[in-house]
Write a protein that holds these residues in place. Structure first.
Motif, mmCIF file in Angstrom:
data_model
loop_
_atom_site.group_PDB
_atom_site.id
_atom_site.type_symbol
_atom_site.label_atom_id
_atom_site.label_comp_id
_atom_site.label_asym_id
_atom_site.label_seq_id
_atom_site.Cartn_x
_atom_site.Cartn_y
_atom_site.Cartn_z
ATOM 1 N N LYS A 103 48.698 27.867 34.129
ATOM 2 C CA LYS A 103 50.142 27.849 33.932
ATOM 3 C C LYS A 103 50.648 29.278 34.103
ATOM 4 C CE LYS A 103 54.288 26.571 32.515
ATOM 5 N NZ LYS A 103 55.164 25.667 33.302
ATOM 6 N N TYR A 104 51.510 29.502 35.086
ATOM 7 C CA TYR A 104 52.072 30.830 35.353
ATOM 8 C C TYR A 104 53.356 31.019 34.539
ATOM 9 C CZ TYR A 104 48.738 31.318 39.147
ATOM 10 O OH TYR A 104 47.582 31.417 39.867
ATOM 11 N N PHE A 105 53.493 32.217 33.943
ATOM 12 C CA PHE A 105 54.618 32.503 33.059
ATOM 13 C C PHE A 105 55.871 32.966 33.805
ATOM 14 C CE2 PHE A 105 50.936 33.326 30.257
ATOM 15 C CZ PHE A 105 51.249 32.465 29.214
ATOM 16 N N GLN A 128 54.518 39.083 45.585
ATOM 17 C CA GLN A 128 55.496 38.042 45.833
ATOM 18 C C GLN A 128 55.672 37.253 44.544
ATOM 19 O OE1 GLN A 128 54.928 35.726 49.431
ATOM 20 N NE2 GLN A 128 53.535 37.267 50.258
ATOM 21 N N GLN A 129 56.894 36.888 44.247
ATOM 22 C CA GLN A 129 57.172 36.214 42.995
ATOM 23 C C GLN A 129 57.436 34.740 43.258
ATOM 24 O OE1 GLN A 129 60.170 38.320 40.785
ATOM 25 N NE2 GLN A 129 59.086 40.281 40.925
ATOM 26 N N ASN A 130 56.433 33.921 42.971
ATOM 27 C CA ASN A 130 56.558 32.480 43.167
ATOM 28 C C ASN A 130 55.718 31.751 42.124
ATOM 29 O OD1 ASN A 130 53.811 32.401 44.179
ATOM 30 N ND2 ASN A 130 54.612 33.158 46.137
ATOM 31 N N GLY A 131 55.519 30.460 42.309
ATOM 32 C CA GLY A 131 54.853 29.638 41.308
ATOM 33 C C GLY A 131 53.363 29.827 41.195
ATOM 34 N N MET A 132 52.769 30.713 42.027
ATOM 35 C CA MET A 132 51.324 30.952 41.958
ATOM 36 C C MET A 132 51.023 32.445 41.902
ATOM 37 S SD MET A 132 49.877 28.023 44.572
ATOM 38 C CE MET A 132 48.154 28.295 44.190
ATOM 39 N N SER A 133 51.909 33.203 41.257
ATOM 40 C CA SER A 133 51.673 34.637 41.122
ATOM 41 C C SER A 133 52.161 35.113 39.767
ATOM 42 C CB SER A 133 52.375 35.421 42.244
ATOM 43 O OG SER A 133 53.788 35.297 42.133
ATOM 44 N N GLY A 134 51.694 36.313 39.382
ATOM 45 C CA GLY A 134 52.083 36.888 38.113
ATOM 46 C C GLY A 134 51.112 36.567 36.997
ATOM 47 N N TYR A 173 46.089 37.725 35.789
ATOM 48 C CA TYR A 173 47.217 38.183 36.606
ATOM 49 C C TYR A 173 46.829 38.029 38.071
ATOM 50 C CZ TYR A 173 51.305 40.899 37.984
ATOM 51 O OH TYR A 173 52.503 41.287 38.533
ATOM 52 N N GLN A 174 47.670 37.336 38.837
ATOM 53 C CA GLN A 174 47.420 37.119 40.256
ATOM 54 C C GLN A 174 48.562 37.712 41.069
ATOM 55 O OE1 GLN A 174 45.168 33.818 42.057
ATOM 56 N NE2 GLN A 174 47.166 32.943 42.529
ATOM 57 N N SER A 175 48.202 38.592 42.019
ATOM 58 C CA SER A 175 49.211 39.204 42.875
ATOM 59 C C SER A 175 48.970 38.791 44.322
ATOM 60 C CB SER A 175 49.179 40.726 42.739
ATOM 61 O OG SER A 175 47.881 41.230 42.943
ATOM 62 N N ASN A 180 50.126 38.292 52.359
ATOM 63 C CA ASN A 180 49.597 37.077 51.738
ATOM 64 C C ASN A 180 48.152 37.211 51.277
ATOM 65 O OD1 ASN A 180 52.032 35.662 52.070
ATOM 66 N ND2 ASN A 180 51.466 35.052 54.146
ATOM 67 N N ILE A 181 47.683 38.448 51.116
ATOM 68 C CA ILE A 181 46.360 38.692 50.541
ATOM 69 C C ILE A 181 46.469 38.633 49.023
ATOM 70 C CG2 ILE A 181 44.470 40.344 50.295
ATOM 71 C CD1 ILE A 181 45.180 41.386 53.074
ATOM 72 N N VAL A 182 45.530 37.947 48.404
ATOM 73 C CA VAL A 182 45.581 37.654 46.976
ATOM 74 C C VAL A 182 44.533 38.472 46.228
ATOM 75 C CG1 VAL A 182 45.298 35.845 45.233
ATOM 76 C CG2 VAL A 182 46.407 35.331 47.422
ATOM 77 N N LEU A 183 44.934 39.017 45.087
ATOM 78 C CA LEU A 183 44.007 39.656 44.157
ATOM 79 C C LEU A 183 44.204 38.990 42.800
ATOM 80 C CD1 LEU A 183 41.902 41.846 43.671
ATOM 81 C CD2 LEU A 183 43.751 43.434 43.143
ATOM 82 N N ASP A 184 43.122 38.451 42.247
ATOM 83 C CA ASP A 184 43.192 37.639 41.036
ATOM 84 C C ASP A 184 42.163 38.136 40.019
ATOM 85 O OD1 ASP A 184 43.324 35.584 39.148
ATOM 86 O OD2 ASP A 184 41.977 34.297 40.309
ATOM 87 N N GLN A 185 42.638 38.503 38.813
ATOM 88 C CA GLN A 185 41.751 38.906 37.732
ATOM 89 C C GLN A 185 42.029 38.061 36.499
ATOM 90 O OE1 GLN A 185 40.621 43.250 37.195
ATOM 91 N NE2 GLN A 185 42.722 43.404 37.916
ATOM 92 N N GLY A 186 40.983 37.779 35.746
ATOM 93 C CA GLY A 186 41.170 37.018 34.521
ATOM 94 C C GLY A 186 40.075 37.304 33.511
ATOM 95 N N ILE A 187 40.441 37.265 32.225
ATOM 96 C CA ILE A 187 39.483 37.403 31.142
ATOM 97 C C ILE A 187 39.678 36.227 30.194
ATOM 98 C CG2 ILE A 187 39.241 39.917 31.231
ATOM 99 C CD1 ILE A 187 41.370 40.167 29.113
ATOM 100 N N GLY A 188 38.600 35.814 29.525
ATOM 101 C CA GLY A 188 38.724 34.664 28.655
ATOM 102 C C GLY A 188 37.700 34.652 27.542
ATOM 103 N N ILE A 189 38.015 33.902 26.495
ATOM 104 C CA ILE A 189 37.100 33.710 25.378
ATOM 105 C C ILE A 189 36.967 32.219 25.112
ATOM 106 C CG2 ILE A 189 37.566 35.942 24.296
ATOM 107 C CD1 ILE A 189 39.431 34.506 22.346
ATOM 108 N N GLY A 190 35.796 31.820 24.572
ATOM 109 C CA GLY A 190 35.581 30.411 24.300
ATOM 110 C C GLY A 190 34.226 30.168 23.681
ATOM 111 N N ILE A 191 33.639 29.028 24.009
ATOM 112 C CA ILE A 191 32.329 28.657 23.494
ATOM 113 C C ILE A 191 31.410 28.281 24.650
ATOM 114 C CG2 ILE A 191 33.100 27.948 21.203
ATOM 115 C CD1 ILE A 191 33.095 25.060 22.204
ATOM 116 N N ARG A 192 30.109 28.470 24.454
ATOM 117 C CA ARG A 192 29.107 28.181 25.485
ATOM 118 C C ARG A 192 27.912 27.470 24.840
ATOM 119 N NH1 ARG A 192 28.277 30.427 30.516
ATOM 120 N NH2 ARG A 192 29.991 31.859 30.039
ATOM 121 N N TYR A 193 27.435 26.432 25.518
ATOM 122 C CA TYR A 193 26.240 25.708 25.072
ATOM 123 C C TYR A 193 25.139 25.929 26.105
ATOM 124 C CZ TYR A 193 23.055 21.844 24.042
ATOM 125 O OH TYR A 193 21.931 21.096 23.769
ATOM 126 N N ILE A 194 23.979 26.390 25.646
ATOM 127 C CA ILE A 194 22.848 26.666 26.528
ATOM 128 C C ILE A 194 21.633 25.878 26.071
ATOM 129 C CG2 ILE A 194 21.217 28.421 27.345
ATOM 130 C CD1 ILE A 194 23.401 30.455 27.255
#
Length: 237
Positions: A103-105, A128-134, A173-175, A180-194
């Protein structure tokens, strides 16, 4: 392989940063983005096993400011791992898959707060500011299957099969630059089962995964997880 990957990341980021010097960017409504992964880290694997992942995928817009992405990868062996908290292994191979809802803000680096909230994203610059960036948040599902060769190469070499599933809440954050070249970074926290099991092993020796003391060769455990990704791609209308 690892040195080549690092060199590619440095070259790409230099080119991308230079392209952002142009202040005016035409906004397009993109529907599909094809991506490849430049880098990804998962906790606790980053402390225990020595491998890299070659992965690619697609992100598709499903409604205004929302998307879904699917990515699959092959896990590459970086050589024998030992020491520095890493578990002794002769080689690591396998595959993984990633599914993510986003979900983009509608918030961008021009708003001023983004670099302060998410420090690694500051260099991505104008987009570019659209529904798949920021700025975005995501719900991420991850699956992985590893085959780990362990033991002395001459005596008692055995195979460990290690499976893991994880879910994370991510902030990213996706720019999309003017080309039209895309750079996408993300960090996250959660749970993992191994869960893991070994084949052709003799003896009772074992190594334990840091920091949760789960035996690598057998058993299962559920614990805290974090993840990071850096993707590049191209946006299509």
């Amino acid at each position: 392989m690892k040195k080549i990957k690092i060199s590619i990341i440095i070259i790409f980021l230099s080119i991308y940063s230079h392209a952002q010097e142009h202040p005016t960017i035409e906004n397009n409504n993109h529907k599909i983005i094809a991506k490849v992964s430049l880098s990804s880290f998962a906790f606790p694997d980053v402390f225990n096993l020595y491998y890299g992942t070659l992965s690619a995928g697609v992100e598709k817009s499903i409604s205004k400011n929302t998307s879904v992405s699917l990515q699959a990868g092959y896990i590459l062996n970086y050589g024998k791992s030992e020491g520095l908290s890493r578990i002794s292994a002769n080689s690591v191979h396998g595959f993984n898959t990633n599914l993510e809802y986003r979900k983009y803000f509608g918030k961008y680096s021009d708003d001023g707060l983004i670099p302060l909230l998410v420090f690694p994203f500051w260099f991505q610059g104008k987009t570019q500011q659209n529904g798949m960036s920021g700025l975005y948040y995501g719900v991420h599902l991850h699956g992985q299957n590893l085959n780990i060769s362990r033991g002395n190469n001459d005596i008692n070499t055995y195979l460990v099969n290690r499976k893991s599933v994880a879910t994370h809440i991510k902030l990213g954050y996706q720019s999309i630059n003017k080309s039209n070249i895309v750079l996408d970074q993300g960090i996250g926290i959660g749970i993992r089962y191994i869960s893991s099991n070994s084949k052709n092993k003799s003896g009772n020796s074992n190594d334990f995964e840091f920091p949760y003391s789960k035996p690598l060769d057998n058993g299962d455990k559920l614990f805290f997880s974090w993840t990071y990704h850096l993707n590049i791609g191209f946006a299509f209308k």
